[in-house]
Design an enzyme around this catalytic site. Structure first.
Site, PDB file in Angstrom:
ATOM      1  N   ARG A 158      -5.702  -1.706  -0.482  1.00 14.65           N
ATOM      2  CA  ARG A 158      -6.018  -0.511   0.309  1.00 14.65           C
ATOM      3  C   ARG A 158      -6.004   0.758  -0.534  1.00 14.65           C
ATOM      4  O   ARG A 158      -6.650   1.737  -0.202  1.00 14.65           O
ATOM      5  CB  ARG A 158      -5.029  -0.384   1.467  1.00 14.65           C
ATOM      6  CG  ARG A 158      -5.350  -1.404   2.537  1.00 14.65           C
ATOM      7  CD  ARG A 158      -4.352  -1.389   3.652  1.00 14.65           C
ATOM      8  NE  ARG A 158      -3.665  -2.667   3.740  1.00 14.65           N
ATOM      9  CZ  ARG A 158      -2.584  -2.890   4.442  1.00 14.65           C
ATOM     10  NH1 ARG A 158      -2.040  -1.929   5.133  1.00 14.65           N
ATOM     11  NH2 ARG A 158      -2.027  -4.078   4.467  1.00 14.65           N
ATOM     12  N   GLU A 194       9.251  -4.250  13.146  1.00  8.77           N
ATOM     13  CA  GLU A 194       8.933  -3.067  12.333  1.00  8.77           C
ATOM     14  C   GLU A 194       7.631  -2.449  12.843  1.00  8.77           C
ATOM     15  O   GLU A 194       6.614  -3.132  12.910  1.00  8.77           O
ATOM     16  CB  GLU A 194       8.771  -3.492  10.872  1.00  8.77           C
ATOM     17  CG  GLU A 194       8.508  -2.338   9.931  1.00  8.77           C
ATOM     18  CD  GLU A 194       8.331  -2.776   8.479  1.00  8.77           C
ATOM     19  OE1 GLU A 194       7.601  -3.753   8.234  1.00  8.77           O
ATOM     20  OE2 GLU A 194       8.921  -2.116   7.600  1.00  8.77           O
ATOM     21  N   PHE A 250       0.815  -1.222   0.000  1.00 12.44           N
ATOM     22  CA  PHE A 250       0.000   0.000   0.000  1.00 12.44           C
ATOM     23  C   PHE A 250       0.840   1.259   0.000  1.00 12.44           C
ATOM     24  O   PHE A 250       0.367   2.322  -0.377  1.00 12.44           O
ATOM     25  CB  PHE A 250      -0.937  -0.003   1.229  1.00 12.44           C
ATOM     26  CG  PHE A 250      -0.264   0.479   2.495  1.00 12.44           C
ATOM     27  CD1 PHE A 250      -0.200   1.834   2.790  1.00 12.44           C
ATOM     28  CD2 PHE A 250       0.337  -0.408   3.382  1.00 12.44           C
ATOM     29  CE1 PHE A 250       0.452   2.293   3.941  1.00 12.44           C
ATOM     30  CE2 PHE A 250       0.989   0.033   4.526  1.00 12.44           C
ATOM     31  CZ  PHE A 250       1.046   1.389   4.798  1.00 12.44           C
ATOM     32  N   SER A 293       5.342  -6.922   3.478  1.00 16.02           N
ATOM     33  CA  SER A 293       5.941  -7.261   4.774  1.00 16.02           C
ATOM     34  C   SER A 293       6.724  -8.581   4.669  1.00 16.02           C
ATOM     35  O   SER A 293       6.455  -9.403   3.792  1.00 16.02           O
ATOM     36  CB  SER A 293       4.836  -7.364   5.824  1.00 16.02           C
ATOM     37  OG  SER A 293       3.875  -8.303   5.394  1.00 16.02           O
ATOM     38  N   LYS A 308      -1.060  -7.103  -9.217  1.00 15.40           N
ATOM     39  CA  LYS A 308      -2.018  -7.255  -8.108  1.00 15.40           C
ATOM     40  C   LYS A 308      -1.614  -6.203  -7.074  1.00 15.40           C
ATOM     41  O   LYS A 308      -0.770  -6.431  -6.219  1.00 15.40           O
ATOM     42  CB  LYS A 308      -1.916  -8.670  -7.529  1.00 15.40           C
ATOM     43  CG  LYS A 308      -3.166  -9.176  -6.828  1.00 15.40           C
ATOM     44  CD  LYS A 308      -3.676  -8.318  -5.691  1.00 15.40           C
ATOM     45  CE  LYS A 308      -2.897  -8.430  -4.412  1.00 15.40           C
ATOM     46  NZ  LYS A 308      -3.304  -7.424  -3.397  1.00 15.40           N
ATOM     47  N   CYS A 313       9.446   1.935   3.560  1.00 17.29           N
ATOM     48  CA  CYS A 313      10.356   0.832   3.896  1.00 17.29           C
ATOM     49  C   CYS A 313      11.773   1.353   4.104  1.00 17.29           C
ATOM     50  O   CYS A 313      12.602   0.666   4.666  1.00 17.29           O
ATOM     51  CB  CYS A 313      10.345  -0.211   2.808  1.00 17.29           C
ATOM     52  SG  CYS A 313      11.047   0.398   1.286  1.00 17.29           S
TER      53      CYS A 313
HETATM   54  P1  NAD Z   1       1.554  -6.555   3.135  1.00 19.23           P
HETATM   55  O1  NAD Z   1       2.572  -7.627   3.244  1.00 19.23           O
HETATM   56  O2  NAD Z   1       0.419  -6.558   4.097  1.00 19.23           O
HETATM   57  O3  NAD Z   1       0.867  -6.589   1.673  1.00 19.23           O
HETATM   58  C1  NAD Z   1       1.632  -6.587   0.499  1.00 19.23           C
HETATM   59  C2  NAD Z   1       0.858  -7.319  -0.590  1.00 19.23           C
HETATM   60  O4  NAD Z   1       0.654  -8.671  -0.195  1.00 19.23           O
HETATM   61  C3  NAD Z   1      -0.515  -6.727  -0.871  1.00 19.23           C
HETATM   62  O5  NAD Z   1      -0.732  -6.715  -2.259  1.00 19.23           O
HETATM   63  C4  NAD Z   1      -1.455  -7.671  -0.141  1.00 19.23           C
HETATM   64  O6  NAD Z   1      -2.716  -7.770  -0.782  1.00 19.23           O
HETATM   65  C5  NAD Z   1      -0.735  -9.001  -0.205  1.00 19.23           C
HETATM   66  N1  NAD Z   1      -1.010  -9.835   0.968  1.00 19.23           N
HETATM   67  C6  NAD Z   1      -1.254  -9.422   2.235  1.00 19.23           C
HETATM   68  N2  NAD Z   1      -1.453 -10.476   3.043  1.00 19.23           N
HETATM   69  C7  NAD Z   1      -1.324 -11.583   2.284  1.00 19.23           C
HETATM   70  C8  NAD Z   1      -1.413 -12.985   2.560  1.00 19.23           C
HETATM   71  N3  NAD Z   1      -1.661 -13.451   3.778  1.00 19.23           N
HETATM   72  N4  NAD Z   1      -1.214 -13.847   1.529  1.00 19.23           N
HETATM   73  C9  NAD Z   1      -0.950 -13.401   0.308  1.00 19.23           C
HETATM   74  N5  NAD Z   1      -0.851 -12.084  -0.010  1.00 19.23           N
HETATM   75  C10 NAD Z   1      -1.041 -11.179   0.966  1.00 19.23           C
HETATM   76  O7  NAD Z   1       2.341  -5.155   3.160  1.00 19.23           O
HETATM   77  P2  NAD Z   1       1.732  -3.691   3.207  1.00 19.23           P
HETATM   78  O8  NAD Z   1       1.187  -3.444   4.577  1.00 19.23           O
HETATM   79  O9  NAD Z   1       0.878  -3.435   2.039  1.00 19.23           O
HETATM   80  O10 NAD Z   1       3.064  -2.818   3.014  1.00 19.23           O
HETATM   81  C11 NAD Z   1       3.911  -2.457   4.070  1.00 19.23           C
HETATM   82  C12 NAD Z   1       5.097  -3.382   4.170  1.00 19.23           C
HETATM   83  O11 NAD Z   1       5.822  -3.392   2.957  1.00 19.23           O
HETATM   84  C13 NAD Z   1       6.097  -2.947   5.227  1.00 19.23           C
HETATM   85  O12 NAD Z   1       6.573  -4.098   5.894  1.00 19.23           O
HETATM   86  C14 NAD Z   1       7.208  -2.315   4.416  1.00 19.23           C
HETATM   87  O13 NAD Z   1       8.484  -2.296   5.027  1.00 19.23           O
HETATM   88  C15 NAD Z   1       7.204  -3.166   3.205  1.00 19.23           C
HETATM   89  N6  NAD Z   1       7.831  -2.520   2.062  1.00 19.23           N
HETATM   90  C16 NAD Z   1       9.040  -2.992   1.657  1.00 19.23           C
HETATM   91  C17 NAD Z   1       9.678  -2.395   0.590  1.00 19.23           C
HETATM   92  C18 NAD Z   1      11.006  -2.909   0.112  1.00 19.23           C
HETATM   93  O14 NAD Z   1      11.412  -2.572  -0.983  1.00 19.23           O
HETATM   94  N7  NAD Z   1      11.691  -3.727   0.893  1.00 19.23           N
HETATM   95  C19 NAD Z   1       9.083  -1.323  -0.068  1.00 19.23           C
HETATM   96  C20 NAD Z   1       7.834  -0.875   0.371  1.00 19.23           C
HETATM   97  C21 NAD Z   1       7.215  -1.496   1.441  1.00 19.23           C
END
Ligand code: NAD
Length: 498
Positions: free
Chosen positions: A177, A383, A149, A226, A173, A281
């Site tokens: 949010r 985090e 998101f 995450s 995909k 991130c």
């Molecule tokens: P998230 O892991 O909740 O969701 C990311 C994606 O995974 C979304 O598209 C979501 O629909 C999907 N998803 C969520 N739960 C799932 C499940 N149980 N099974 C399969 N798919 C699922 O992350 P978020 O809250 O959208 O984003 C924030 C996180 O992303 C933070 O941890 C942040 O540090 C990380 N982030 C990392 C980077 C990087 O480059 N390392 C960059 C941006 C954000």
């Protein structure tokens, strides 16, 4: 209220699964749209559509593919303001910050415009008698991206820009949010001349993600989100033979050496710790002053700055940061602040009770600052992803180097110092993927690669830069012989270059 479906075959289509999720406007707390959550069958239909379109796109010469991206860059410029507002209203970040989100994505699309050059192979003339060897890069076919998101413009563009430039069809995909901007970007790609089916957006949750991971026609998955989900996706994608690059969470440290310019370090910490409400991130979430005198001075200067941060609605151009993304995120972050107090850290600025007049239902909190955080505490290990900065006091440089090196996460890290020797030693030794020297958020520019280490990244190739071309192509190597004169007989020993 808007209804957001999917974008398949060059047009917006309604969802058919009967499942939906609410899309909030974080600054007011109101539901502003409903997004469809795709079923396995809907995902499959998008893959079939992409699969049918991809061979012709791969056969389009790379210069023409690049021209589509060039036109897309212009179209996004035309819509910059409306895209930034849409982004800010769905995500919560301020409009200037939303513009940065779009811009950092466009820079990777600019990089991908160099695809005719980037996809060139190798050639060796005369590798043996009459033998020439060459390699070529070919697209994988249908590939997918699953994005978080917190950068709803940048990360989708980091993925679909290089993938499509390489001749793949892409299934995006996005986060459920804030799906509005990814949908609009797909429409603009079509307006720029992309053939229908080369960029399909399938909205959804775990059901759509699992359908992507299990689909035999999807050859690669790029994920950002995450760490637990990153690891899950890496594992399951590998199980079905896909390429996967999965980037996860972070706990980014900033080391402040005794010789650092303290005002510069404080400015950097305020921006990198609290910008976008800490939902980056690459946000700095741990400040590590070296020595007691440095720590005392740092905390003394930080307190009034954190207290005077201006929290406002996303549309207020003078706000330092806006609301967080959802009520659940707000509850989680405040829960971590409560936990930090219980664990014995000293909360020197408490933003938990912040309320914004006229926006009482928005997902706001003020900046929080913890001093005397210890490495055993959960608020240090985990985090938080909110406007909360922890100060961990290190007695010397060796301890400051050890903290990020031994931390589970390894996304970004920074050191502030005037000592070139310390900076050089730190950059060489720290066990973290991206390092800033007097730069608090060292996100590499588009033609370098982006990727964290340890629990921040699963897979071996980074995002954007040359790695993105490697990730979205497979290398074919051709050994050719055009013998002249007498033809040799059969050869039973493996050929070598001895
Ligand atoms: P998230 O892991 O909740 O969701 C990311 C994606 O995974 C979304 O598209 C979501 O629909 C999907 N998803 C969520 N739960 C799932 C499940 N149980 N099974 C399969 N798919 C699922 O992350 P978020 O809250 O959208 O984003 C924030 C996180 O992303 C933070 O941890 C942040 O540090 C990380 N982030 C990392 C980077 C990087 O480059 N390392 C960059 C941006 C954000």
């Amino acid at each position: 209220m808007r209804d957001i479906g999917h974008f398949i075959g060059g047009k917006a289509v309604a969802g058919t699964s009967g499942r939906h999720a609410d899309v909030f406007e974080p600054m007011t707390g109101e539901v502003q749209a409903r997004v469809a959550l795709a079923s396995k069958a809907e995902l499959r239909a998008a893959v079939e559509n992409a699969k049918a379109a991809q061979p012709a796109w791969a056969a389009t010469n790379p210069q023409r593919r690049a021209r589509v991206l060039m036109r897309f860059l212009d179209l996004v410029q035309r819509e910059y303001d409306s895209l930034a507002e849409l982004l800010a209203r769905e995500h919560g970040k301020t409009i200037p910050d939303a513009k940065g989100d779009i811009q950092r994505g466009l820079e990777v699309v600019e990089f991908a415009c160099g695809i005719p050059h980037l996809m060139k192979g190798e050639y060796t003339e005369g590798a043996g008698p009459g033998i020439d060897i060459y390699s070529m890069r070919q697209p994988l076919g249908v590939v997918a991206g699953i994005t978080p998101f917190n950068f709803p413009a940048m990360i989708p563009m980091w993925k679909f820009g290089p993938a499509i430039a390489c001749g793949n069809a892409f299934i995006l995909k996005p986060s459920e949010r804030d799906p509005g901007v990814p949908m609009r970007l797909a429409e603009l790609m079509i307006e720029a001349g992309l053939p229908a089916g080369i960029l399909n957006v399938v909205n959804g949750d775990k059901e759509a993600v699992d359908a992507i991971l299990d689909d035999p026609d999807i050859k690669a998955v790029g994920f950002v989100g995450s760490s637990p989900i990153a690891q899950y996706i890496y594992h399951r994608a590998a199980g079905t033979g896909k390429r996967a690059q999965c980037f996860g969470g972070a706990k980014n440290h900033m080391i402040i050496m005794p010789d650092a310019d303290m005002d510069q370090a404080v400015d950097a910490l305020i921006g990198a710790g609290y910008g976008s409400a800490g939902e980056r991130c690459m946000a700095i979430s741990v400040a590590v002053p070296v020595g007691k005198a440095t720590a005392d001075k740092l905390v003394e200067k930080l307190i009034p700055r954190v207290e005077s941060l201006k929290v406002g609605p996303s549309t207020d151009p003078s706000a330092d940061f806006g609301p967080v993304v959802t009520q659940a995120a707000l509850d989680r972050i405040k829960g971590y602040v409560d936990l930090g107090i219980k664990e014995g850290a000293k909360l020197v600025v408490d933003g938990r009770n912040f309320k914004l007049q006229g926006y009482e239902n928005g997902f706001y909190m003020g900046g929080c600052l913890f001093d005397e955080v210890a490495p055993e505490m959960r608020i240090y290990k985990e985090e938080i992803f909110g406007p909360v900065l922890s100060v961990v006091r290190a007695k010397d440089y060796a301890e400051a180097l050890r903290l990020p090196t031994e931390h589970e996460y390894g996304n970004g890290v920074a050191i502030f110092t005037r000592d070139g020797d310390a900076a050089r030693d730190f950059a060489a030794k720290v066990d973290v993927g991206m390092v800033g020297i007097n730069v608090p958020i060292p996100v590499p520019i588009a033609y370098y690669t982006f990727g964290g280490w340890k629990a921040s990244g699963f897979g071996d190739l980074n995002q954007h830069g040359p790695d993105s071309i490697r990730f979205y192509t497979k290398t074919k190597t051709v050994t050719s012989r055009w013998p002249s004169g007498v033809k040799e007989g059969a050869e039973f020993v493996i050929p070598t270059m001895q």
